[in-house]
Motif scaffolding. Structure first.
Motif, PDB file in Angstrom:
ATOM      1  N   LEU A  89      30.537  -0.341  23.727  1.00  0.00           N
ATOM      2  CA  LEU A  89      29.121  -0.252  24.025  1.00  0.00           C
ATOM      3  C   LEU A  89      28.369  -0.163  22.704  1.00  0.00           C
ATOM      4  O   LEU A  89      28.841   0.467  21.749  1.00  0.00           O
ATOM      5  CB  LEU A  89      28.774   0.993  24.852  1.00  0.00           C
ATOM      6  N   ARG A  90      27.195  -0.790  22.668  1.00  0.00           N
ATOM      7  CA  ARG A  90      26.287  -0.556  21.556  1.00  0.00           C
ATOM      8  C   ARG A  90      25.234   0.440  22.019  1.00  0.00           C
ATOM      9  O   ARG A  90      24.496   0.178  22.976  1.00  0.00           O
ATOM     10  CB  ARG A  90      25.617  -1.857  21.101  1.00  0.00           C
ATOM     11  N   LEU A  91      25.182   1.588  21.355  1.00  0.00           N
ATOM     12  CA  LEU A  91      24.238   2.645  21.699  1.00  0.00           C
ATOM     13  C   LEU A  91      23.177   2.737  20.608  1.00  0.00           C
ATOM     14  O   LEU A  91      23.499   2.913  19.431  1.00  0.00           O
ATOM     15  CB  LEU A  91      24.951   3.993  21.845  1.00  0.00           C
ATOM     16  N   THR A  92      21.944   2.630  21.005  1.00  0.00           N
ATOM     17  CA  THR A  92      20.822   2.632  20.064  1.00  0.00           C
ATOM     18  C   THR A  92      20.189   4.019  20.010  1.00  0.00           C
ATOM     19  O   THR A  92      19.807   4.557  21.043  1.00  0.00           O
ATOM     20  CB  THR A  92      19.761   1.608  20.504  1.00  0.00           C
ATOM     21  N   TYR A  93      20.076   4.590  18.815  1.00  0.00           N
ATOM     22  CA  TYR A  93      19.477   5.919  18.692  1.00  0.00           C
ATOM     23  C   TYR A  93      18.009   5.846  18.290  1.00  0.00           C
ATOM     24  O   TYR A  93      17.324   6.871  18.247  1.00  0.00           O
ATOM     25  CB  TYR A  93      20.242   6.792  17.682  1.00  0.00           C
ATOM     26  N   ALA A  94      17.505   4.645  18.016  1.00  0.00           N
ATOM     27  CA  ALA A  94      16.114   4.520  17.564  1.00  0.00           C
ATOM     28  C   ALA A  94      15.137   4.326  18.710  1.00  0.00           C
ATOM     29  O   ALA A  94      13.933   4.329  18.485  1.00  0.00           O
ATOM     30  CB  ALA A  94      15.995   3.348  16.602  1.00  0.00           C
ATOM     31  N   ALA A  95      15.634   4.168  19.938  1.00  0.00           N
ATOM     32  CA  ALA A  95      14.763   3.791  21.043  1.00  0.00           C
ATOM     33  C   ALA A  95      14.251   4.972  21.859  1.00  0.00           C
ATOM     34  O   ALA A  95      13.390   4.799  22.714  1.00  0.00           O
ATOM     35  CB  ALA A  95      15.486   2.813  21.966  1.00  0.00           C
ATOM     36  N   SER A  96      14.783   6.173  21.620  1.00  0.00           N
ATOM     37  CA  SER A  96      14.379   7.343  22.407  1.00  0.00           C
ATOM     38  C   SER A  96      14.245   8.557  21.499  1.00  0.00           C
ATOM     39  O   SER A  96      14.960   8.663  20.489  1.00  0.00           O
ATOM     40  CB  SER A  96      15.404   7.650  23.504  1.00  0.00           C
ATOM     41  N   PRO A  97      13.375   9.496  21.846  1.00  0.00           N
ATOM     42  CA  PRO A  97      13.239  10.718  21.040  1.00  0.00           C
ATOM     43  C   PRO A  97      14.476  11.602  21.190  1.00  0.00           C
ATOM     44  O   PRO A  97      15.210  11.507  22.173  1.00  0.00           O
ATOM     45  CB  PRO A  97      11.988  11.395  21.627  1.00  0.00           C
TER      46      PRO A  97
ATOM     47  N   ALA B 128       0.838  -1.200   0.000  1.00  0.00           N
ATOM     48  CA  ALA B 128       0.000   0.000   0.000  1.00  0.00           C
ATOM     49  C   ALA B 128       0.876   1.255   0.000  1.00  0.00           C
ATOM     50  O   ALA B 128       2.064   1.190   0.330  1.00  0.00           O
ATOM     51  CB  ALA B 128      -0.918   0.001   1.228  1.00  0.00           C
ATOM     52  N   PRO B 129       0.317   2.414  -0.364  1.00  0.00           N
ATOM     53  CA  PRO B 129       1.095   3.662  -0.317  1.00  0.00           C
ATOM     54  C   PRO B 129       1.640   3.980   1.066  1.00  0.00           C
ATOM     55  O   PRO B 129       2.619   4.727   1.191  1.00  0.00           O
ATOM     56  CB  PRO B 129       0.074   4.714  -0.772  1.00  0.00           C
ATOM     57  N   ALA B 130       1.043   3.412   2.112  1.00  0.00           N
ATOM     58  CA  ALA B 130       1.530   3.678   3.468  1.00  0.00           C
ATOM     59  C   ALA B 130       2.955   3.181   3.671  1.00  0.00           C
ATOM     60  O   ALA B 130       3.699   3.750   4.492  1.00  0.00           O
ATOM     61  CB  ALA B 130       0.602   3.022   4.494  1.00  0.00           C
ATOM     62  N   TRP B 131       3.364   2.140   2.948  1.00  0.00           N
ATOM     63  CA  TRP B 131       4.700   1.576   3.137  1.00  0.00           C
ATOM     64  C   TRP B 131       5.806   2.532   2.669  1.00  0.00           C
ATOM     65  O   TRP B 131       6.713   2.846   3.458  1.00  0.00           O
ATOM     66  CB  TRP B 131       4.781   0.223   2.426  1.00  0.00           C
ATOM     67  N   PRO B 132       5.790   3.038   1.443  1.00  0.00           N
ATOM     68  CA  PRO B 132       6.844   4.006   1.077  1.00  0.00           C
ATOM     69  C   PRO B 132       6.783   5.285   1.904  1.00  0.00           C
ATOM     70  O   PRO B 132       7.831   5.884   2.190  1.00  0.00           O
ATOM     71  CB  PRO B 132       6.596   4.265  -0.417  1.00  0.00           C
ATOM     72  N   ARG B 133       5.582   5.711   2.306  1.00  0.00           N
ATOM     73  CA  ARG B 133       5.498   6.895   3.167  1.00  0.00           C
ATOM     74  C   ARG B 133       6.182   6.630   4.504  1.00  0.00           C
ATOM     75  O   ARG B 133       6.914   7.479   5.027  1.00  0.00           O
ATOM     76  CB  ARG B 133       4.038   7.281   3.401  1.00  0.00           C
ATOM     77  N   HIS B 134       5.933   5.464   5.054  1.00  0.00           N
ATOM     78  CA  HIS B 134       6.566   5.121   6.332  1.00  0.00           C
ATOM     79  C   HIS B 134       8.085   5.075   6.186  1.00  0.00           C
ATOM     80  O   HIS B 134       8.810   5.579   7.044  1.00  0.00           O
ATOM     81  CB  HIS B 134       6.040   3.770   6.817  1.00  0.00           C
ATOM     82  N   ARG B 135       8.572   4.482   5.111  1.00  0.00           N
ATOM     83  CA  ARG B 135      10.025   4.384   4.937  1.00  0.00           C
ATOM     84  C   ARG B 135      10.662   5.755   4.786  1.00  0.00           C
ATOM     85  O   ARG B 135      11.764   6.003   5.320  1.00  0.00           O
ATOM     86  CB  ARG B 135      10.337   3.504   3.727  1.00  0.00           C
ATOM     87  N   ARG B 136      10.001   6.667   4.078  1.00  0.00           N
ATOM     88  CA  ARG B 136      10.552   8.018   3.943  1.00  0.00           C
ATOM     89  C   ARG B 136      10.576   8.727   5.299  1.00  0.00           C
ATOM     90  O   ARG B 136      11.574   9.366   5.668  1.00  0.00           O
ATOM     91  CB  ARG B 136       9.736   8.826   2.934  1.00  0.00           C
ATOM     92  N   ALA B 137       9.482   8.625   6.034  1.00  0.00           N
ATOM     93  CA  ALA B 137       9.426   9.266   7.348  1.00  0.00           C
ATOM     94  C   ALA B 137      10.437   8.646   8.305  1.00  0.00           C
ATOM     95  O   ALA B 137      11.062   9.350   9.106  1.00  0.00           O
ATOM     96  CB  ALA B 137       8.012   9.156   7.926  1.00  0.00           C
ATOM     97  N   LEU B 138      10.615   7.336   8.202  1.00  0.00           N
ATOM     98  CA  LEU B 138      11.552   6.653   9.082  1.00  0.00           C
ATOM     99  C   LEU B 138      12.980   7.067   8.787  1.00  0.00           C
ATOM    100  O   LEU B 138      13.781   7.280   9.708  1.00  0.00           O
ATOM    101  CB  LEU B 138      11.394   5.138   8.913  1.00  0.00           C
ATOM    102  N   ARG B 139      13.311   7.216   7.518  1.00  0.00           N
ATOM    103  CA  ARG B 139      14.664   7.660   7.160  1.00  0.00           C
ATOM    104  C   ARG B 139      14.963   9.024   7.788  1.00  0.00           C
ATOM    105  O   ARG B 139      16.029   9.232   8.375  1.00  0.00           O
ATOM    106  CB  ARG B 139      14.795   7.739   5.634  1.00  0.00           C
ATOM    107  N   THR B 140      14.006   9.931   7.688  1.00  0.00           N
ATOM    108  CA  THR B 140      14.205  11.273   8.264  1.00  0.00           C
ATOM    109  C   THR B 140      14.345  11.210   9.776  1.00  0.00           C
ATOM    110  O   THR B 140      15.223  11.852  10.375  1.00  0.00           O
ATOM    111  CB  THR B 140      13.023  12.183   7.880  1.00  0.00           C
ATOM    112  N   ALA B 141      13.473  10.434  10.410  1.00  0.00           N
ATOM    113  CA  ALA B 141      13.491  10.352  11.875  1.00  0.00           C
ATOM    114  C   ALA B 141      14.765   9.690  12.384  1.00  0.00           C
ATOM    115  O   ALA B 141      15.355  10.137  13.383  1.00  0.00           O
ATOM    116  CB  ALA B 141      12.265   9.593  12.356  1.00  0.00           C
ATOM    117  N   LEU B 142      15.218   8.629  11.717  1.00  0.00           N
ATOM    118  CA  LEU B 142      16.441   7.968  12.161  1.00  0.00           C
ATOM    119  C   LEU B 142      17.654   8.868  11.968  1.00  0.00           C
ATOM    120  O   LEU B 142      18.576   8.867  12.801  1.00  0.00           O
ATOM    121  CB  LEU B 142      16.631   6.652  11.400  1.00  0.00           C
TER     122      LEU B 142
END
Length: 466
Positions: free
Chosen positions: A438-446, A354-368
């Motif tokens: 250490l492995r530091l995760t940047y996706a788990a917190s705002p 669905a169109p929601a998938w590419p939209r999510h991937r674009r938004a996720l790239r920006t957020a990450l």
């Protein structure tokens, strides 16, 4: 508990009434509670349901609601005999449990393997699952290898080297990984892995009775010369690899090494298990194609999961292989759990087409990207010596080198006491670690909490310097 809403008020009222009455005492009816609390019958029913689930009250159809009998107080049985019967625990189990543990209340997570709830497409997934659940056909038994259209989608994602008939749907990447290791290597065989590598792979390999041998990796991925030497020395027939944004160190297999790695695998007559977990987690540029796309001889076994890039509850992945290897994988999945639930497969297919998938991937790239930069900026400000020399172009983590002599496991425990969760580097190595990390995760917190998390980590590190 906060009793600011109607459900909580009804719950509190019933708790008080039940505490002051004996077992079997009738409690107020739904109609009485509705009038007393100016609440709807649905609200009252929800309060009763919660207390029934907790064992405090019992509902007797047609008769009403009553105080439940207190649980029988029995002396705890002696279960120590089980220690002898079970034998030693498998290595890696404790570390994997720690990796999946939820952060304590009030702690800021810089650890974890999933997206923060704010980054998950929960609304779109929920809508897709709701529609799937309403279709009776989704609840029927389908092909044990999974829906043909979903398998075809995963096959296309592998770059064209696989067909739908080569794929089998699995309930998540970890299940797929465990299946592949058991199907492709009998107990006692050797598994080659990058060093460091995903600790879930190490745990699954040891649970399958495999001997794990590490192969050095650097910023360009696994070293082909060392891989060829490891095949020659061990006689191994299976190599587990994450060519894209490898977990934990984030390296991507460099273009000039791809052919050399595949040549080493072919020369050994071996399989390469490609864990393409991060295909949808690219931040900078475009990701190279999977190794499976350049494998005419059937040496690459392809694993792809949707969980990391969507939500922990979307336990849908696929394994792909050609020839007898594919047949072995499909047979192993059948023995494990028959098939993945139909509504979940249908919801996953609807979402990714669905169109929601590419939209999510674009938004996720920006957020990450925003969160990765927030973590890097905080490290530059508070812990400049920990800024990694090579910043991964995707994925969820940074792999940071600690000062020599630092006990990374102790540091992680002390950081948790300061209110920030991080994960030590030691469990990611199949052998002795060359240095503390250490492995530091940047996706788990705002982003607005990442700076505070690094401040707490810096305070901890300065207090525990060797």
């Amino acid at each position: 508990m906060n009793y600011g809403n109607a459900t909580d008020r009804v719950i509190q009222d019933l708790r008080v009434l039940a505490a002051g009455a004996g077992p079997g005492t009738r409690l107020p009816s739904v109609r009485e509670l509705t009038a007393r609390h100016q609440a709807s019958p649905v609200t009252v029913a929800e309060a009763i349901r919660q207390l029934v689930a907790q064992g405090l009250i019992e509902a007797r159809p047609g008769r009403g609601t009553f105080v439940a009998a207190a649980p029988e107080q029995r002396r705890a049985p002696d279960l120590s005999w089980q220690t002898v019967a079970l034998g030693p625990a498998l290595p890696g189990e404790r570390e994997l449990q720690a990796l999946l543990a939820l952060p304590p209340a009030g702690a800021i997570p810089l650890s974890g393997g999933y997206l923060d709830a704010d980054l998950q497409p929960a609304a779109a997934l929920g809508a897709a699952l709701t529609r799937a659940a309403r279709q009776p056909a989704a609840w029927q038994r389908g092909p044990v290898e999974g829906r043909a259209d979903l398998r075809a989608w995963f096959a296309r994602q592998a770059g064209g080297g696989l067909r739908a008939d080569d794929m089998v749907i699995c309930p998540g990447g970890q299940a797929a990984l465990s299946t592949a290791l058991r199907a492709l290597a009998p107990p006692g065989d050797t598994l080659l892995v990058e060093s460091p590598t995903y600790l879930g792979a190490l745990a699954a390999a040891r649970a399958a009775g495999l001997r794990v041998v590490p192969v050095p990796a650097d910023a360009d991925g696994v070293r082909p010369d060392q891989l060829a030497a490891a095949f020659a020395r061990t006689g191994a027939r299976l190599f587990y690899c994450q060519p894209l944004y490898a977990n934990p160190h984030g390296a991507t297999l460099a273009g000039h090494r791809r052919a050399e790695v595949l040549d080493a695998v072919r020369a050994a007559g071996a399989f390469l298990l490609e864990d393409d977990y991060a295909r949808d987690l690219t931040i900078d540029g475009e990701a190279p194609p999977p190794l499976a796309a350049d494998d005419p001889g059937g040496h690459v076994v392809y694993l792809r999961s949707l969980t990391k890039s969507t939500a922990p509850g979307l336990r849908v992945a696929a394994l792909g292989a050609r020839g007898p290897a594919g047949a072995r994988l499909r047979a192993a999945r059948l023995l494990d759990d028959f098939f993945v639930a139909g509504p979940l497969q249908q919801a996953a297919l609807e979402f990714v087409t669905a169109p929601a998938w590419p939209r999510h991937r674009r938004a996720l790239r920006t957020a990450l990207r925003e969160r990765r930069e927030a973590l890097l900026s905080a490290l530059r400000r508070h812990l400049p010596d920990l800024v990694p020399q090579h910043v991964p172009r995707g994925g969820l983590h940074l792999w940071v080198r600690l000062p020599d002599g630092t006990d990374d496991t102790a540091l992680a425990a002390e950081a948790a006491a300061e209110g920030v969760t991080v994960f030590p580097g030691r469990p990611w190595y199949a052998a002795e670690p060359p240095a503390p990390h250490l492995r530091l995760t940047y996706a788990a917190s705002p982003p607005d909490l990442i700076g505070e998390a690094v401040t707490r980590l810096a305070r901890t590190l300065h207090q525990t310097k060797p």
